[in-house]
Design a protein around this motif. Structure first.
Motif, PDB file in Angstrom:
ATOM      1  N   ALA A 235       3.253   3.532   1.185  1.00 58.77           N
ATOM      2  CA  ALA A 235       2.168   4.401   1.625  1.00 58.77           C
ATOM      3  C   ALA A 235       2.546   5.854   1.381  1.00 58.77           C
ATOM      4  CB  ALA A 235       1.853   4.175   3.102  1.00 58.77           C
ATOM      5  N   PHE A 236       1.551   6.603   0.962  1.00 58.88           N
ATOM      6  CA  PHE A 236       1.700   8.040   0.749  1.00 58.88           C
ATOM      7  C   PHE A 236       0.782   8.734   1.748  1.00 58.88           C
ATOM      8  CE2 PHE A 236       2.667   5.943  -3.228  1.00 58.88           C
ATOM      9  CZ  PHE A 236       3.786   6.610  -3.704  1.00 58.88           C
ATOM     10  N   VAL A 237       1.372   9.526   2.644  1.00 61.07           N
ATOM     11  CA  VAL A 237       0.660  10.112   3.781  1.00 61.07           C
ATOM     12  C   VAL A 237       0.636  11.630   3.612  1.00 61.07           C
ATOM     13  CG1 VAL A 237       0.563  10.260   6.287  1.00 61.07           C
ATOM     14  CG2 VAL A 237       1.521   8.220   5.212  1.00 61.07           C
TER      15      VAL A 237
ATOM     16  N   HIS B 216      -1.097   3.234   7.259  1.00 57.51           N
ATOM     17  CA  HIS B 216       0.068   3.392   6.375  1.00 57.51           C
ATOM     18  C   HIS B 216       1.305   2.665   6.902  1.00 57.51           C
ATOM     19  CE1 HIS B 216       0.631   6.586   9.404  1.00 57.51           C
ATOM     20  NE2 HIS B 216       1.923   6.444   9.163  1.00 57.51           N
ATOM     21  N   GLU B 217       1.360   2.444   8.216  1.00 61.13           N
ATOM     22  CA  GLU B 217       2.551   1.850   8.824  1.00 61.13           C
ATOM     23  C   GLU B 217       2.749   0.388   8.443  1.00 61.13           C
ATOM     24  OE1 GLU B 217       0.300   4.351  11.965  1.00 61.13           O
ATOM     25  OE2 GLU B 217      -0.157   2.901  10.380  1.00 61.13           O
TER      26      GLU B 217
ATOM     27  N   PHE C   4       1.806  -7.049  -2.911  1.00 64.10           N
ATOM     28  CA  PHE C   4       2.297  -5.687  -2.749  1.00 64.10           C
ATOM     29  C   PHE C   4       1.111  -4.823  -2.351  1.00 64.10           C
ATOM     30  CE2 PHE C   4       3.522  -1.461  -4.411  1.00 64.10           C
ATOM     31  CZ  PHE C   4       4.785  -1.330  -3.852  1.00 64.10           C
ATOM     32  N   LYS C   5       1.158  -4.309  -1.113  1.00 59.55           N
ATOM     33  CA  LYS C   5       0.040  -3.557  -0.566  1.00 59.55           C
ATOM     34  C   LYS C   5       0.372  -2.071  -0.527  1.00 59.55           C
ATOM     35  CE  LYS C   5      -1.761  -7.346   2.243  1.00 59.55           C
ATOM     36  NZ  LYS C   5      -2.209  -7.781   3.591  1.00 59.55           N
ATOM     37  N   ALA C   6      -0.602  -1.257  -0.950  1.00 61.28           N
ATOM     38  CA  ALA C   6      -0.367   0.178  -1.097  1.00 61.28           C
ATOM     39  C   ALA C   6      -1.486   0.978  -0.456  1.00 61.28           C
ATOM     40  CB  ALA C   6      -0.245   0.538  -2.573  1.00 61.28           C
ATOM     41  N   ALA C   7      -1.163   2.216  -0.073  1.00 58.99           N
ATOM     42  CA  ALA C   7      -2.142   3.113   0.529  1.00 58.99           C
ATOM     43  C   ALA C   7      -1.809   4.550   0.168  1.00 58.99           C
ATOM     44  CB  ALA C   7      -2.174   2.935   2.046  1.00 58.99           C
ATOM     45  N   VAL C   8      -2.849   5.351  -0.084  1.00 56.75           N
ATOM     46  CA  VAL C   8      -2.700   6.776  -0.391  1.00 56.75           C
ATOM     47  C   VAL C   8      -3.781   7.522   0.378  1.00 56.75           C
ATOM     48  CG1 VAL C   8      -2.675   8.544  -2.186  1.00 56.75           C
ATOM     49  CG2 VAL C   8      -1.917   6.219  -2.735  1.00 56.75           C
ATOM     50  N   SER C   9      -3.392   8.394   1.295  1.00 60.74           N
ATOM     51  CA  SER C   9      -4.386   9.159   2.045  1.00 60.74           C
ATOM     52  C   SER C   9      -3.860  10.542   2.388  1.00 60.74           C
ATOM     53  CB  SER C   9      -4.773   8.437   3.338  1.00 60.74           C
ATOM     54  OG  SER C   9      -5.632   9.253   4.116  1.00 60.74           O
ATOM     55  N   GLY C  10      -4.707  11.532   2.138  1.00 64.56           N
ATOM     56  CA  GLY C  10      -4.382  12.896   2.530  1.00 64.56           C
ATOM     57  C   GLY C  10      -5.091  13.336   3.782  1.00 64.56           C
TER      58      GLY C  10
ATOM     59  N   LYS D  18       6.865  -5.957  10.650  1.00 64.47           N
ATOM     60  CA  LYS D  18       7.753  -4.792  10.594  1.00 64.47           C
ATOM     61  C   LYS D  18       6.915  -3.565  10.274  1.00 64.47           C
ATOM     62  CE  LYS D  18      11.759  -7.457   8.936  1.00 64.47           C
ATOM     63  NZ  LYS D  18      12.477  -7.415  10.225  1.00 64.47           N
ATOM     64  N   LEU D  19       7.228  -2.459  10.933  1.00 67.77           N
ATOM     65  CA  LEU D  19       6.576  -1.196  10.626  1.00 67.77           C
ATOM     66  C   LEU D  19       7.287  -0.520   9.464  1.00 67.77           C
ATOM     67  CD1 LEU D  19       5.980   0.192  14.221  1.00 67.77           C
ATOM     68  CD2 LEU D  19       4.283  -0.833  12.698  1.00 67.77           C
ATOM     69  N   GLY D  20       6.514   0.155   8.625  1.00 63.93           N
ATOM     70  CA  GLY D  20       7.097   0.890   7.520  1.00 63.93           C
ATOM     71  C   GLY D  20       8.031   1.987   8.004  1.00 63.93           C
ATOM     72  N   VAL D  21       8.918   2.414   7.113  1.00 61.81           N
ATOM     73  CA  VAL D  21       9.875   3.471   7.442  1.00 61.81           C
ATOM     74  C   VAL D  21       9.695   4.632   6.475  1.00 61.81           C
ATOM     75  CG1 VAL D  21      11.544   1.862   8.409  1.00 61.81           C
ATOM     76  CG2 VAL D  21      11.673   2.436   5.988  1.00 61.81           C
ATOM     77  N   ARG D  22       9.964   5.821   6.965  1.00 60.08           N
ATOM     78  CA  ARG D  22       9.919   7.017   6.125  1.00 60.08           C
ATOM     79  C   ARG D  22      11.186   7.095   5.281  1.00 60.08           C
ATOM     80  NH1 ARG D  22      10.584  11.752   8.481  1.00 60.08           N
ATOM     81  NH2 ARG D  22       9.618  12.771   6.674  1.00 60.08           N
ATOM     82  N   LEU D  23      11.022   7.504   4.048  1.00 57.15           N
ATOM     83  CA  LEU D  23      12.196   7.800   3.222  1.00 57.15           C
ATOM     84  C   LEU D  23      12.570   9.269   3.289  1.00 57.15           C
ATOM     85  CD1 LEU D  23      11.779   5.615   0.011  1.00 57.15           C
ATOM     86  CD2 LEU D  23      12.797   5.057   2.222  1.00 57.15           C
TER      87      LEU D  23
END
Length: 565
Positions: free
Chosen positions: A239-241, A233-234, A219-225, A265-270
């Motif tokens: 990921a939290f963008v 993040h994709e 399970f891979k995660a990312a947090v960047s402001g 697969k590219l990540g999707v926005r919720l």
């Protein structure tokens, strides 16, 4: 008179009665292990293997290690067996694991958020020199990897790392891996929001927690402001963008379901905006969905991306809110187009406090312990003692006074660590490859380094942003599908019909808000020996044919097969 039952319209063959096992999803009652990996995780939590390493294996040696620990649970503590030397790529898929295993390990040090102190980096360098034959590679997930580690030395390595606040806990395995973070979090002038407090809380609550140590897969995660979208993040599971909400201010846009490997697969926005203090709760909800609803029957369908693809973002968000968070998330905006072409923070940049950070590039992430200790010395002498690793196999020294910048840059350049590198050094990435990896088919690190040298010599005037990602197998650890030029290692035939190391070529992939996967030209494969000629040829055609301001990826999408061959 009793009614006569209606006769069936047609005789339908009856299916043989049997117990449907589904996809092994715990949330629907499928707890029976459906493969060997699920069985060994059920038999004993991977976190428990540390005790056996410390009390048994480190004292009795490699041959005492239980196979399910050796090729399974030891990953929960960052340990993989490395490839036995001298085994060529043609044997990768046909040899048994025990034939591929060397009696040495790769050990991954997790560096959440890429954050290091000079003391920590110095210890990493010293361990490399004493226990790892000088090896220490920067990865594209902000970690540092050793090779040649003996099981007898692991407890002492852990002691030294943990003494300075570092860890290998869940650096591998079916666990929450390292949490990527912006390498300039808290210092960049253009930062939207600092995600570091959320990373710290995620680390505290979830890393090493037995409630989340048996996931279907990694399970891979990312947090960047950062507005530069600097953590890929994709292609993370979550990921939290950083975004600015028109009513609520700075926070994070939530993405799920990204990942590459053989089925990218590219990540999707919720479509949800998350304030920084709620990021750990949302992380917990998403990882809980993965644990409970993730597919455990087939390993090649066990990543979160497959569940997200089947459910869709609307259902995923609903389950997250209704079953795990117990509250509704706030709708929010998408991130804006990333600032700048490069996202790696190389060069000299002013911080918001008036000091500077300095980003530099080794060759394809390849450094060594002696170099790391020298970097620590330079950072200590010129900065505040803070460094960062990046998601592009690079490093950054923080908090440099203006009067110290020139001296620091000179010191780094003397170590062959370029602050203003060519586009080829800046944009070339390589995985571990056949030198140490049991899955690899071809050599990558040395190939990437020599390719950089050749391209700098042949086309020194080339100054466009370009990414060249080199992978030793199909698993895409070096992100081949999202590179301008992605090279997937495989055995190919040379002009004389001999089987040699080479690459399948992917062209025109990209990350950013125009993210997409590269195209493959039918039959386009190059041998390792032909690689510099091929890349030079394609880049010169790009220069000849590109329109004003056109990126390589855009050109590659419209170019003819002939121009890409």
């Amino acid at each position: 008179m009793a009614a006569t039952p209606e006769k069936p319209a047609a005789a339908t063959p009856r299916r043989k009665a049997g117990r449907h096992r589904g996809e092994g999803q715990w949330a629907v009652g499928h707890f029976t292990p459906l493969n060997g990996n699920e069985q060994f995780k059920k038999d004993d939590d991977g976190l428990n293997v540390r005790t056996r390493i410390e009390t048994i294996y480190s004292k009795r040696g490699f041959d005492s290690i239980d196979p399910n620990d050796l090729r399974g649970r030891m990953r929960w503590w960052g340990l993989y067996t490395q490839r036995r030397q001298g085994i060529d790529g043609g044997k990768t898929a046909i040899l048994e694991p025990e034939e591929l295993d060397d009696e040495y390990f790769m050990l991954r040090v997790r560096i959440d958020g890429g954050r290091l102190t000079t003391e920590q980096l110095r210890v990493i360098g010293e361990i490399s020199q004493e226990f790892a034959r000088g090896t220490a590679d920067l990865t594209d997930r902000q970690n540092i990897q050793y090779h040649w580690i003996r099981i007898e030395d692991v407890p002492e390595i852990w002691r030294r790392l943990e003494e300075v606040g570092l860890s290998t806990t869940e650096a591998c395995g079916d666990t929450p891996r390292v949490i990527l973070g912006s390498p300039v979090a808290g210092v960049a002038e253009n930062e939207i929001i600092d995600g570091s407090p959320a990373i710290d809380e995620i680390q505290r609550r979830f890393i090493g927690n037995p409630d989340f140590s048996n996931l279907p897969r990694k399970f891979k995660a990312a947090v960047s402001g950062s507005p530069q979208l600097d953590v890929a993040h994709e292609i993370n599971d979550i990921a939290f963008v950083g975004v600015n909400h028109p009513e609520h201010g700075p926070g994070f846009d939530l993405w799920v379901g990204g990942g590459l490997s053989t089925n990218p697969k590219l990540g999707v926005r919720l479509g949800a905006w998350v304030p920084v203090d709620e990021v750990p709760d949302v992380f917990g909800g998403v990882i809980g969905i993965f644990r409970d609803y993730g597919y455990r029957r087939l390993r090649n369908r066990a990543r979160l991306k497959f569940l997200v693809a089947d459910w869709g973002p609307e259902k995923f968000r609903q389950v997250l809110e209704d079953e795990y968070l117990k509250y509704k998330l706030v709708d929010g905006p998408a991130p804006e187009q990333p600032a700048g072409t490069w996202r790696d923070h190389l060069g000299v940049h002013r911080q918001k406090d008036g000091r500077f950070y300095v980003g530099f590039a080794p060759r394809v992430g390849r450094v060594d312990g002696a170099t790391l200790t020298k970097i620590a010395d330079l950072a200590g002498a010129h900065g505040s003692g803070r460094l960062r690793t990046t998601a592009e196999q690079k490093m950054i020294v923080l908090d440099v006074e203006e009067a110290q910048v020139e001296s620091l840059v000179a010191g780094l350049e003397a170590l062959d660590l370029r602050v203003t590198p060519s586009p080829f050094r800046r944009g070339t990435m390589a995985c571990t490859g056949i030198e140490f990896c049991k899955l690899a088919i071809v050599e990558t690190k040395a190939r990437g380094a020599s390719l950089i040298d050749e391209l700098e010599r042949r086309i020194p005037e080339f100054d466009e942003p370009i990414t060249i990602n080199i992978n030793g197998c199909p698993n895409a650890c070096a992100r081949i599908q999202v590179a301008d030029i992605g090279l997937k290692g495989q055995l190919v035939l040379d002009g004389e019909g001999n089987q040699v190391e080479g690459f399948q070529v992917h062209l025109g992939g990209a990350l950013g808000l125009e993210a997409g996967f590269g195209r493959k030209v039918r039959g386009l494969k190059v041998t390792s020996a032909e690689l510099p000629d091929y890349v030079e040829r394609v880049l010169l055609r790009f220069q000849e044919q590109r329109e004003d301001g056109e990126r390589f990826a855009t050109w590659a999408a419209r170019a003819s097969d002939g121009d890409l061959s």
